[in-house]
Design a protein around this motif. Structure first.
Motif, mmCIF file in Angstrom:
data_model
loop_
_atom_site.group_PDB
_atom_site.id
_atom_site.type_symbol
_atom_site.label_atom_id
_atom_site.label_comp_id
_atom_site.label_asym_id
_atom_site.label_seq_id
_atom_site.Cartn_x
_atom_site.Cartn_y
_atom_site.Cartn_z
ATOM 1 N N SER A 1 5.001 9.127 -10.044
ATOM 2 C CA SER A 1 4.556 9.080 -11.437
ATOM 3 C C SER A 1 3.941 10.392 -11.898
ATOM 4 O O SER A 1 3.784 10.620 -13.099
ATOM 5 N N ILE A 2 3.596 11.273 -10.943
ATOM 6 C CA ILE A 2 2.933 12.531 -11.304
ATOM 7 C C ILE A 2 3.912 13.701 -11.368
ATOM 8 O O ILE A 2 3.915 14.474 -12.320
ATOM 9 N N GLU B 1 2.530 1.722 -3.306
ATOM 10 C CA GLU B 1 1.559 2.232 -4.272
ATOM 11 C C GLU B 1 1.380 3.744 -4.133
ATOM 12 O O GLU B 1 1.349 4.477 -5.121
ATOM 13 N N LYS B 2 1.284 4.215 -2.882
ATOM 14 C CA LYS B 2 1.120 5.652 -2.647
ATOM 15 C C LYS B 2 2.341 6.438 -3.146
ATOM 16 O O LYS B 2 2.206 7.474 -3.805
ATOM 17 N N ARG C 1 -6.319 9.025 -2.529
ATOM 18 C CA ARG C 1 -7.401 8.665 -3.446
ATOM 19 C C ARG C 1 -7.512 7.150 -3.589
ATOM 20 O O ARG C 1 -6.537 6.421 -3.392
ATOM 21 N N LYS D 1 -7.990 3.672 -5.778
ATOM 22 C CA LYS D 1 -7.357 3.240 -7.037
ATOM 23 C C LYS D 1 -8.188 3.702 -8.222
ATOM 24 O O LYS D 1 -9.388 3.695 -8.192
ATOM 25 N N ILE E 1 -3.792 13.046 -3.869
ATOM 26 C CA ILE E 1 -3.124 12.019 -4.677
ATOM 27 C C ILE E 1 -2.770 10.801 -3.823
ATOM 28 O O ILE E 1 -2.982 9.659 -4.220
ATOM 29 N N LEU E 2 -2.270 11.061 -2.630
ATOM 30 C CA LEU E 2 -1.854 9.960 -1.760
ATOM 31 C C LEU E 2 -3.030 9.123 -1.276
ATOM 32 O O LEU E 2 -2.906 7.905 -1.128
ATOM 33 N N LYS F 1 0.826 -1.205 0.000
ATOM 34 C CA LYS F 1 0.000 0.000 0.000
ATOM 35 C C LYS F 1 0.862 1.258 0.000
ATOM 36 O O LYS F 1 0.586 2.220 -0.730
ATOM 37 N N ARG G 1 2.463 6.622 -6.848
ATOM 38 C CA ARG G 1 1.492 7.572 -7.381
ATOM 39 C C ARG G 1 2.109 8.976 -7.460
ATOM 40 O O ARG G 1 1.962 9.675 -8.458
ATOM 41 N N ILE G 2 2.789 9.369 -6.375
ATOM 42 C CA ILE G 2 3.439 10.687 -6.365
ATOM 43 C C ILE G 2 4.582 10.732 -7.378
ATOM 44 O O ILE G 2 4.726 11.689 -8.147
#
Length: 273
Positions: free
Chosen positions: A181-182, A174-175, A271, A273, A268-269, A171, A178-179
């Protein structure tokens, strides 16, 4: 002498002790295990001794909370105030001669984040001093500093602590992913108090550490300096950081130069999936 003057003098003593050891083989020699749980290296011990000696020579009475020695009470009234310190922020960098190393020293009336009153963080290699007093703003050397107003996550310069990434649960990976990748400009420098000072000065736009591995001692000074510069700092779920400051306390945080960027990072963190 003012309390900030004393903290600055302690920080300069650390610089005298640490700079000659940077990149030297002796610096990495283990000499035991500190109160925080990690191996203590020679360079860590020298940094801590520099602060301890300066405080004792000044004749003050306080409780010192430090990464290596733990909780040390000096003088006749040690509960008067607390000196919270990570004597060497960025030990691995120092051992390898990487020029991103600091000392962090803060003062609190009680050992909690809400009771921090003054702090200094000294960039040991470049001799740049960050300092703050509660309610009086933050400074880099003698210049007032303020955090970034950039609220564009994609184009922000964002510090993201990815140390021990492979050990994180799915988890958290994944978080972090997400950061990463943005934002176009993720950074990890390896000295977290100094990372927060970069946020304070607007050098970077934010800093994220989700690992819950940050010692409260490591970031107490940078926390106050960044807050006084206008930065927003919370837990990853948006709550105020109000932890007891001990050598064992570990936290996670999200710091941003302004409220809008902070809100976007949290979204973002957290949200789905």
């Amino acid at each position: 002498m003012t309390i900030l003057g004393l903290l600055e003098r302690c920080a300069l003593k650390v610089r005298e002790a640490v700079i000659p050891l940077m990149g030297e083989t002796l610096a990495s020699k283990p000499v035991g295990r500190g109160a925080g749980g990690d191996l203590t290296k020679i360079i860590d011990l020298k940094a801590e001794q520099a602060i301890m000696n300066e405080l004792k020579e000044a004749g003050i009475s306080c409780t010192i909370i430090s990464e290596e020695a733990g909780i040390v009470r000096i003088g006749s009234s040690p509960d008067k105030f607390y000196v919270v310190t990570d004597p060497l922020d960025g030990t691995t960098n120092a051992i390898h001669g990487i020029p991103f190393v600091a000392t962090s020293i803060a003062v609190a009336t009680k050992p909690f984040f809400s009771h921090l009153t003054a702090a200094v963080v000294l960039d040991l290699v470049h001799n740049v001093l960050y300092r703050a007093e509660r309610g009086k703003g933050a400074y880099r050397n003698n210049e007032r500093i303020r955090s970034s107003q950039n609220d564009d996550v994609v184009n922000s310069v964002l510090g993201v602590d990815v140390n021990i990434y492979k050990a994180l649960n799915g988890k958290l990976r994944e978080k972090l992913g997400r950061i990463l990748s943005i934002t176009k400009h993720p950074r990890y420098f390896g000295a977290n108090a100094l990372e927060l000072c970069f946020v304070a000065a607007g050098v970077s736009d934010g800093f994220v550490d989700l690992r819950r591995k940050l010692r409260a001692l490591d970031i107490a000074g940078g926390y106050l300096i960044a807050k006084e510069a206008g930065a927003i700092i919370t837990t990853p779920d948006g709550k105020e950081i109000e932890a007891e400051i001990t050598p064992q306390t570990r936290i996670a945080l999200v710091a941003a130069g302004n409220k809008k960027l902070h809100e976007k990072i949290l979204e973002i963190l957290n949200r789905e999936k």
